[in-house]
Enzyme design. Structure first.
Site, PDB file in Angstrom:
ATOM      1  N   LYS A 127       0.109  -1.579   0.899  1.00 22.41           N
ATOM      2  CA  LYS A 127      -0.532  -1.545  -0.429  1.00 22.41           C
ATOM      3  C   LYS A 127      -0.085  -2.719  -1.282  1.00 22.41           C
ATOM      4  O   LYS A 127      -0.908  -3.411  -1.892  1.00 22.41           O
ATOM      5  CB  LYS A 127      -0.155  -0.226  -1.144  1.00 22.41           C
ATOM      6  N   ASN A 128       1.229  -2.955  -1.342  1.00 25.25           N
ATOM      7  CA  ASN A 128       1.732  -3.962  -2.276  1.00 25.25           C
ATOM      8  C   ASN A 128       1.422  -5.390  -1.842  1.00 25.25           C
ATOM      9  O   ASN A 128       1.497  -6.316  -2.649  1.00 25.25           O
ATOM     10  CB  ASN A 128       3.233  -3.760  -2.515  1.00 25.25           C
TER      11      ASN A 128
ATOM     12  N   CYS B 232       6.197   2.284 -17.738  1.00 26.58           N
ATOM     13  CA  CYS B 232       5.631   3.350 -16.925  1.00 26.58           C
ATOM     14  C   CYS B 232       6.699   4.371 -16.626  1.00 26.58           C
ATOM     15  O   CYS B 232       7.809   4.290 -17.138  1.00 26.58           O
ATOM     16  CB  CYS B 232       5.007   2.803 -15.655  1.00 26.58           C
TER      17      CYS B 232
ATOM     18  N   ARG C 113       9.731  -1.912 -17.447  1.00 26.82           N
ATOM     19  CA  ARG C 113       9.046  -2.930 -16.655  1.00 26.82           C
ATOM     20  C   ARG C 113       8.450  -4.070 -17.478  1.00 26.82           C
ATOM     21  O   ARG C 113       7.228  -4.245 -17.551  1.00 26.82           O
ATOM     22  CB  ARG C 113       7.997  -2.276 -15.746  1.00 26.82           C
TER      23      ARG C 113
ATOM     24  N   ASP D 270      11.803   1.889  -3.377  1.00 33.09           N
ATOM     25  CA  ASP D 270      10.649   2.750  -3.077  1.00 33.09           C
ATOM     26  C   ASP D 270      10.979   3.842  -2.058  1.00 33.09           C
ATOM     27  O   ASP D 270      10.188   4.776  -1.882  1.00 33.09           O
ATOM     28  CB  ASP D 270       9.470   1.902  -2.570  1.00 33.09           C
TER      29      ASP D 270
ATOM     30  N   ARG E 197      -2.427   7.099  -4.589  1.00 33.05           N
ATOM     31  CA  ARG E 197      -2.419   5.681  -4.941  1.00 33.05           C
ATOM     32  C   ARG E 197      -1.828   4.848  -3.827  1.00 33.05           C
ATOM     33  O   ARG E 197      -2.155   3.668  -3.711  1.00 33.05           O
ATOM     34  CB  ARG E 197      -1.556   5.449  -6.191  1.00 33.05           C
TER      35      ARG E 197
END
Ligand code: EPZ
Length: 461
Positions: free
Chosen positions: A34-35, A130, A135, A322, A414
């Site tokens: 994803k990233n 968030c 961030r 993560d 997501r």
């Protein structure tokens, strides 16, 4: 309202029912990262030619980034795992990116660098904080200022303009105060079209940065050193189209390795690039897991007794933030006591309260958790507050006694493609219960249905 164990929960939102105590066996396929995919999509804004991206995961974050590209007049064709993007009609007038999309997906802020480099002017909303921390984006902004852009913050918007008459950025030496992944990506993309040479010192070394540099080099950029802390970019006049295969998602792979370890089940996971997971593999070995590797397949054979081991999250090649929540799920079932320290984000310990309600013994002091493994966890109703903690809730539910309910799927969807389907294929029993309209939950609406109808409070990635 529905009651599970002692906790009652609001089940008007979709949720997963996870049966605990089943053994898993077989093979799991890892999707594209994803990233990486998100930033490669942003990089497609650097050329007028067509970009073909393969192995793009089907995720709601990719939906939002697709919407953002469409909002810049890009043409996007999407099939399940392929994206064909052409951004030739990017407007040379001031381009204003829509607030709701940038707020729905923090990663969309990396469109700033490519658009500025290509057309010399852009306005993008500040992405804001968030659930996992404040961030800030100061490193992105300082980097673009060093490249000769005039960057101001007006209200909630960042307005960036190149200063030189030819509207180009100018190469510079940039020393990042923190090895930020996003800031490295912003500067790397912007510098590809700058006049002259840029050197980024203290650059992030994540595999996604290497994937981005490989992609940009295929487009005709001249980048050296990606994956190390010094990256050199020789600016070129224009970039061309190319085809690219997104790298496997190391965080999804790590989540599956932890699923094997927590259920004490041998599993084969592929495709995996072991160097992308070296710190995770070494911690799992310390816990008592054995690995057999053949080509891009990795078989994990967990010991029946998992030993407690300490981790501290750090930028790559350190232990990834993560995977901190999934690893804490595993440590809740380990033999002994360990220390888990989060150093990357200031608010990434919200899963602790949920784990404790299942019977985990955890003491939290600031960003350090002391976890004492227990013999049994009991099913309850859990809510994941961000993407990775939602996945961790599913992992811990796989071993809790009874059937747990996991909410927070708007986060899970997501970043994990077909998460429960993949786990069910290897023996898990996870049922997705949808909301009243019977559709898989998603806050993304197709362009034709609604213009940027996002809930601004839920972004994470
Ligand atoms: C990327 O976020 C990932 N997101 C995150 O993935 C991941 O957790 C993170 O890197 C660290 O590995 C994407 O790639 C889309 P950072 P990013 O800039 O780029 C501070 C997931 O679950 N910082 O390296 O935002 C910042 O506040 C997620 O998939 C500044 O102070 O990470 C944070 O504390 C979530 N100023 C730290 O650096 C800046 O200008 C790391 O941020 C930029 C960052």
């Amino acid at each position: 309202m529905h009651s599970v164990g002692s906790i009652s929960s609001d089940l008007t939102k979709p949720y997963l029912k996870v049966e605990g105590g089943r053994c898993l066996s077989g093979s799991l396929k890892v999707s594209g990262a994803k990233n990486s995919a998100l930033v490669l999509m942003a990089a497609s804004l650097l050329t007028k030619e067509t970009i073909e991206l393969n192995n793009v995961p089907e995720l709601t974050d990719i939906d939002v980034m697709t919407e953002l590209l469409l909002s810049t007049s890009a043409e996007v064709q999407r099939t399940k795992n392929q994206l064909i993007v052409n951004t030739r009609s990017l407007d040379s007038e001031t381009l204003k990116l829509p607030y709701k999309l940038v707020h729905a997906l923090r990663a969309s802020f990396v469109c700033l660098g490519p658009i500025l480099a290509r057309i010399g002017e852009v306005q993008i909303p500040l992405p804001g904080g968030c659930r996992i921390g404040s961030r800030p984006v100061d490193e992105h902004i300082k980097g673009l200022q060093a490249l000769g852009a005039n960057v101001t913050i007006e209200g909630e918007n960042v307005i960036a303009k190149t200063k030189s008459p030819n509207k180009k950025l100018v190469g510079a030496k940039i020393n990042l105060d923190y090895e930020s992944v996003g800031a490295t990506e912003t500067i790397l993309m912007a510098a590809t079209l700058a006049d002259g040479c840029t050197i980024i010192k203290n650059a992030a070394k994540e595999p996604e940065i290497q994937d981005l540099a490989n992609f940009l080099n295929k487009m005709g950029a001249k980048i050296q050193g990606a994956g190390s802390s010094t990256i050199t970019i020789e600016g070129v006049n224009s970039l061309k189209g190319c085809k690219h295969q997104v790298i496997p998602d190391r965080i999804e792979a790590g989540t599956f390795l932890i699923a094997a370890a927590i259920t004490r089940s041998p599993l084969t996971i592929s495709p995996i690039i072991p160097e992308h997971l070296s710190s995770v593999l070494s911690k799992l070995k310390e816990c008592g897991c054995v690995f057999e590797q053949s080509n891009d397949e990795l078989k994990i054979i967990p010991s029946k007794v998992i030993q407690a081991v300490d981790i501290t999250t750090n930028p790559f090649p350190g232990f990834p933030t993560d995977l901190q929540a999934p690893f804490m799920a595993l440590m809740s079932t380990a033999e002994g006591i360990c220390k888990i320290k989060e150093t990357v984000f200031e608010k990434r310990m919200q899963h602790v309260g949920e784990f404790k309600r299942m019977g985990s013994k955890i003491n939290l002091c600031s960003n350090t958790a002391i976890v004492k493994g227990v013999k049994k966890l009991h099913a309850t109703s859990l809510t994941g507050g961000d993407l990775r903690s939602s996945a961790a809730m599913v992992l811990v539910s796989l071993v809790a006694k009874g059937t747990s309910i996991v909410q927070g799927l708007e986060h899970l969807d997501r970043g994990y493609e077909d998460f429960e389907k993949k786990l069910n294929n290897i023996g898990a029993n996870i049922l997705r219960v949808n909301n009243s309209d019977g559709k898989k939950f998603s806050f993304y609406k197709k362009k034709s249905e609604a213009k940027h109808n996002f809930s601004s409070g839920s972004e994470v990635a």
